[in-house]
Design a protein around this motif. Sequence first.
Motif, PDB file in Angstrom:
ATOM      1  N   VAL A  82     131.232  40.395 -61.142  1.00  0.00           N
ATOM      2  CA  VAL A  82     130.053  40.512 -60.315  1.00  0.00           C
ATOM      3  C   VAL A  82     128.914  41.010 -61.184  1.00  0.00           C
ATOM      4  O   VAL A  82     129.016  42.041 -61.830  1.00  0.00           O
ATOM      5  CB  VAL A  82     130.311  41.498 -59.144  1.00  0.00           C
ATOM      6  N   LYS A  83     127.868  40.233 -61.216  1.00  0.00           N
ATOM      7  CA  LYS A  83     126.713  40.608 -62.013  1.00  0.00           C
ATOM      8  C   LYS A  83     125.709  41.289 -61.096  1.00  0.00           C
ATOM      9  O   LYS A  83     125.429  40.817 -60.000  1.00  0.00           O
ATOM     10  CB  LYS A  83     126.073  39.377 -62.650  1.00  0.00           C
ATOM     11  N   ALA A  84     125.174  42.396 -61.561  1.00  0.00           N
ATOM     12  CA  ALA A  84     124.177  43.112 -60.786  1.00  0.00           C
ATOM     13  C   ALA A  84     122.853  42.373 -60.880  1.00  0.00           C
ATOM     14  O   ALA A  84     122.391  42.039 -61.957  1.00  0.00           O
ATOM     15  CB  ALA A  84     124.022  44.535 -61.295  1.00  0.00           C
ATOM     16  N   VAL A  91     121.791  47.548 -52.083  1.00  0.00           N
ATOM     17  CA  VAL A  91     122.559  46.836 -51.057  1.00  0.00           C
ATOM     18  C   VAL A  91     124.049  46.923 -51.372  1.00  0.00           C
ATOM     19  O   VAL A  91     124.876  47.162 -50.478  1.00  0.00           O
ATOM     20  CB  VAL A  91     122.095  45.365 -50.959  1.00  0.00           C
ATOM     21  N   GLN A  92     124.394  46.759 -52.647  1.00  0.00           N
ATOM     22  CA  GLN A  92     125.798  46.847 -53.034  1.00  0.00           C
ATOM     23  C   GLN A  92     126.353  48.246 -52.767  1.00  0.00           C
ATOM     24  O   GLN A  92     127.488  48.400 -52.326  1.00  0.00           O
ATOM     25  CB  GLN A  92     125.969  46.476 -54.507  1.00  0.00           C
ATOM     26  N   GLN A  93     125.562  49.278 -53.008  1.00  0.00           N
ATOM     27  CA  GLN A  93     126.002  50.652 -52.737  1.00  0.00           C
ATOM     28  C   GLN A  93     126.197  50.869 -51.241  1.00  0.00           C
ATOM     29  O   GLN A  93     127.159  51.525 -50.831  1.00  0.00           O
ATOM     30  CB  GLN A  93     124.984  51.658 -53.285  1.00  0.00           C
ATOM     31  N   ILE A  94     125.289  50.343 -50.409  1.00  0.00           N
ATOM     32  CA  ILE A  94     125.424  50.493 -48.954  1.00  0.00           C
ATOM     33  C   ILE A  94     126.687  49.806 -48.471  1.00  0.00           C
ATOM     34  O   ILE A  94     127.449  50.363 -47.666  1.00  0.00           O
ATOM     35  CB  ILE A  94     124.171  49.920 -48.244  1.00  0.00           C
ATOM     36  N   SER A  97     129.758  51.856 -49.580  1.00  0.00           N
ATOM     37  CA  SER A  97     129.968  53.084 -48.807  1.00  0.00           C
ATOM     38  C   SER A  97     130.416  52.765 -47.383  1.00  0.00           C
ATOM     39  O   SER A  97     131.272  53.464 -46.823  1.00  0.00           O
ATOM     40  CB  SER A  97     128.699  53.940 -48.797  1.00  0.00           C
ATOM     41  N   THR A  98     129.875  51.683 -46.790  1.00  0.00           N
ATOM     42  CA  THR A  98     130.286  51.298 -45.435  1.00  0.00           C
ATOM     43  C   THR A  98     131.754  50.895 -45.408  1.00  0.00           C
ATOM     44  O   THR A  98     132.504  51.312 -44.522  1.00  0.00           O
ATOM     45  CB  THR A  98     129.410  50.135 -44.922  1.00  0.00           C
ATOM     46  N   VAL A  99     132.156  50.110 -46.374  1.00  0.00           N
ATOM     47  CA  VAL A  99     133.562  49.697 -46.449  1.00  0.00           C
ATOM     48  C   VAL A  99     134.458  50.907 -46.658  1.00  0.00           C
ATOM     49  O   VAL A  99     135.510  51.044 -46.017  1.00  0.00           O
ATOM     50  CB  VAL A  99     133.757  48.649 -47.568  1.00  0.00           C
ATOM     51  N   GLN A 100     134.054  51.820 -47.530  1.00  0.00           N
ATOM     52  CA  GLN A 100     134.853  53.015 -47.798  1.00  0.00           C
ATOM     53  C   GLN A 100     134.988  53.864 -46.535  1.00  0.00           C
ATOM     54  O   GLN A 100     136.065  54.390 -46.244  1.00  0.00           O
ATOM     55  CB  GLN A 100     134.225  53.833 -48.934  1.00  0.00           C
ATOM     56  N   GLN A 101     133.902  54.012 -45.770  1.00  0.00           N
ATOM     57  CA  GLN A 101     133.953  54.783 -44.525  1.00  0.00           C
ATOM     58  C   GLN A 101     134.905  54.138 -43.527  1.00  0.00           C
ATOM     59  O   GLN A 101     135.694  54.842 -42.869  1.00  0.00           O
ATOM     60  CB  GLN A 101     132.548  54.895 -43.901  1.00  0.00           C
TER      61      GLN A 101
END
Length: 119
Positions: A82-84, A91-94, A97-101
């Motif tokens: 995955v290239k940033a 967006v990737q961080q959100i 974190s949503t998936v982790q929650q």
Amino acid sequence: MPQKRYDKKTKAAILKVTTEARAAGKAWAEAYKAAQTAGYTGSRPAIEQMIRFAQAKKPGQKPAAKRGRPAGKRRGRPPTQVKAVAGLDAVQQIVKSTVQQQVNAAIDRAIAALQQSKV
């Protein structure tokens, strides 16, 4: 059932018209019709095989170009990375974190269900 053998003259004529047709960019179906006019009585896949065998390496010829995948190359696709992209880091961080929650919440529910079943 024994194979039908063509005499040398007929076979040479069949091979000549078929290879000329293919060299002219015609499809196998058209080359097959040309072979039939030269005396060929077999099927279309058989004429394809006859041409390929006739063009195969014969003793004393120089080796053909090496075919197949190059040595040392591994099979399959390389792993995707995955290239940033600029602006997508947030967006990737959100998403992360949503998936982790959600994963943590599912694990907590499973633990609670197990603890209730023990009691």
